[in-house]
Design a protein around this motif. Structure first.
Motif, PDB file in Angstrom:
ATOM      1  N   ALA A   1       2.474   3.456 -10.072  1.00 12.50           N
ATOM      2  CA  ALA A   1       2.252   2.027  -9.917  1.00 12.50           C
ATOM      3  C   ALA A   1       1.099   1.714  -8.966  1.00 12.50           C
ATOM      4  N   ASP A   2       0.412   2.726  -8.444  1.00  9.46           N
ATOM      5  CA  ASP A   2      -0.676   2.460  -7.494  1.00  9.46           C
ATOM      6  C   ASP A   2      -1.769   1.623  -8.139  1.00  9.46           C
ATOM      7  N   PRO A   3      -2.120   0.500  -7.530  1.00  5.55           N
ATOM      8  CA  PRO A   3      -3.298  -0.230  -8.021  1.00  5.55           C
ATOM      9  C   PRO A   3      -4.540   0.620  -7.824  1.00  5.55           C
ATOM     10  N   PRO A   4      -5.512   0.507  -8.695  1.00  3.28           N
ATOM     11  CA  PRO A   4      -6.724   1.327  -8.581  1.00  3.28           C
ATOM     12  C   PRO A   4      -7.422   1.165  -7.231  1.00  3.28           C
TER      13      PRO A   4
ATOM     14  N   LEU B   1      -7.469   2.643   7.149  1.00  2.00           N
ATOM     15  CA  LEU B   1      -7.599   2.636   5.690  1.00  2.00           C
ATOM     16  C   LEU B   1      -6.231   2.739   5.016  1.00  2.00           C
ATOM     17  N   MET B   2      -5.330   3.559   5.586  1.00  2.00           N
ATOM     18  CA  MET B   2      -3.980   3.642   5.034  1.00  2.00           C
ATOM     19  C   MET B   2      -3.255   2.304   5.148  1.00  2.00           C
ATOM     20  N   ASP B   3      -3.471   1.593   6.232  1.00  2.00           N
ATOM     21  CA  ASP B   3      -2.890   0.256   6.380  1.00  2.00           C
ATOM     22  C   ASP B   3      -3.403  -0.682   5.292  1.00  2.00           C
ATOM     23  N   GLU B   4      -4.700  -0.573   5.029  1.00  2.00           N
ATOM     24  CA  GLU B   4      -5.290  -1.431   3.992  1.00  2.00           C
ATOM     25  C   GLU B   4      -4.711  -1.093   2.623  1.00  2.00           C
TER      26      GLU B   4
ATOM     27  N   ASP C   1      -0.718  -2.002  -1.917  1.00  2.00           N
ATOM     28  CA  ASP C   1       0.365  -1.344  -2.648  1.00  2.00           C
ATOM     29  C   ASP C   1       1.446  -0.968  -1.634  1.00  2.00           C
ATOM     30  N   PRO C   2       2.442  -1.824  -1.430  1.00  2.00           N
ATOM     31  CA  PRO C   2       3.425  -1.613  -0.345  1.00  2.00           C
ATOM     32  C   PRO C   2       4.406  -0.473  -0.617  1.00  2.00           C
ATOM     33  N   HIS C   3       3.878   0.718  -0.820  1.00  2.00           N
ATOM     34  CA  HIS C   3       4.727   1.894  -0.948  1.00  2.00           C
ATOM     35  C   HIS C   3       4.771   2.597   0.412  1.00  2.00           C
ATOM     36  N   PRO C   4       5.938   3.053   0.867  1.00  2.00           N
ATOM     37  CA  PRO C   4       6.048   3.610   2.229  1.00  2.00           C
ATOM     38  C   PRO C   4       5.240   4.875   2.468  1.00  2.00           C
TER      39      PRO C   4
END
Length: 344
Positions: free
Chosen positions: A26-29, A53-56, A61-64
């Motif tokens: 489900a990751d957005p591109p 960058l990981m925060d962005e 894509d709010p995956h943990p």
């Protein structure tokens, strides 16, 4: 000593290795693209940049898994408070599963314990106890093997008068890939400075002004500079401290393994409730494995810590006013215990 520290740090690096790239359908591109940039930043040891960058990516894509990797990057950037926050938040999300969850648990324990060591180091430095402050940074480095921690320890050991220990820490710092150019210049200058201070094997400069010779000088005699021939001060029982640090890390790993085994037990019970026998057997197998890991790691950790504590207790550097202090701290976030033993 460098080899011992590298061995202790190597255990931490192994436990803290970045999770292999996780494929999420489900990751957005755009999040994937940012995640690729974050991995490049990690490979270049630009940890603070990687965390941002990981925060962005997490916002897109709010995956943990993004949050957990941001916590890892902040841990390696020396931002232990934010690392604990990120890892704790990621573990509260049930979508963080499998190896990613298990690794996040271990990282949370290491970040929490390192944070406690750093807090005590700052307290020791504030009261002028440079030796205790240096040991605190050494302990933090054993859990989170980053250049700034060993560099700080080196500077404190030098200020405390332990030139042998300071030199070895500076030499170790020179091998760390995450130091900045200004920090590398500090290391080079420090090693040159220590070389100048040394007069010969086993000799260290005296702390304070030289004492003038007693009594009148005889014919042909010259004043003796006491600072040139002061016997080297015996350092603290370093191997004992390394064993204590490694023991604490191993106990932390054992606690994490017990937590994982508890999760597997819950999953096995859920599978049994829905009649999925295959899943139940798989979870029970993992439960047994992690429980054994927990027992082994905790046993080894306790044995190592006790051995190190005994080595420290029996150490005698012939200095007056020496006292053994033992304390325990319950750490937030990871629920782990740690130990501090020191000499004054």
């Amino acid at each position: 000593m460098s080899k011992r520290l590298m061995a202790a740090g190597g255990l931490s690096v192994m436990l803290l290795a970045l999770t292999a790239s996780t494929s999420i359908a489900a990751d957005p591109p755009q999040a994937k693209e940012i995640g690729a940039r974050a991995r490049l930043a990690l490979e270049g040891h630009r940890y603070a940049e990687a965390a941002d960058l990981m925060d962005e990516a997490f916002r897109l894509d709010p995956h943990p898994v993004w949050l957990a990797n941001a916590g890892f990057a902040r841990m390696m950037a020396g931002q232990q408070d934010r690392a604990v926050e990120n890892l704790s938040a990621a573990l509260q999300d049930k979508e963080l599963k499998g190896d990613a969850r298990q690794l996040a648990i271990v990282r949370l324990g290491n970040a929490s314990t390192a944070r406690a060591h750093l807090a005590r180091a700052d307290e020791a430095r504030a009261r002028g106890d440079l030796e205790a402050a240096a040991r605190g940074f050494d302990s933090a480095f054993e859990l989170v093997a980053i250049g700034p921690y060993v560099l700080e320890a080196a500077g404190l050991w030098e200020r405390a008068g332990y030139l042998d220990l300071a030199e070895k820490r500076f030499e170790l710092a020179a091998t760390m890939p995450d130091l900045t150019e200004p920090q590398r210049r500090l290391v080079t200058d420090a090693l040159k400075r220590i070389a100048v201070l040394r007069v010969g094997p086993g000799v260290a400069p005296a702390v304070g002004p030289a004492t003038p010779p007693l009594g009148p000088l005889g014919p042909g005699q010259e004043p003796v500079e006491v600072a040139r021939r002061t016997p080297a001060r015996e350092g603290p029982p370093v191997l004992g401290w390394v064993l204590v640090g490694v023991g604490v890390a191993a106990v932390g790993t054992g606690v994490a393994a017990f937590i994982i085994s508890g999760s597997e037990h819950t999953a096995a019970e859920d599978a049994r409730a829905v009649g999925d026998e295959e899943a139940r057997l798989e979870h029970n197998s993992r439960l047994s494995t992690w429980r054994n890991v927990g027992i082994l790691a905790t046993s080894v950790g306790v044995a190592s810590a006790v051995t190190g504590a005994i080595m420290i207790a029996v150490h005698d550097d012939d200095e007056p006013g020496q006292a053994l202090q033992v304390g325990g701290v319950v750490l937030p976030g990871g629920g782990l215990a740690t130990m501090r033993i020191g000499f004054r």
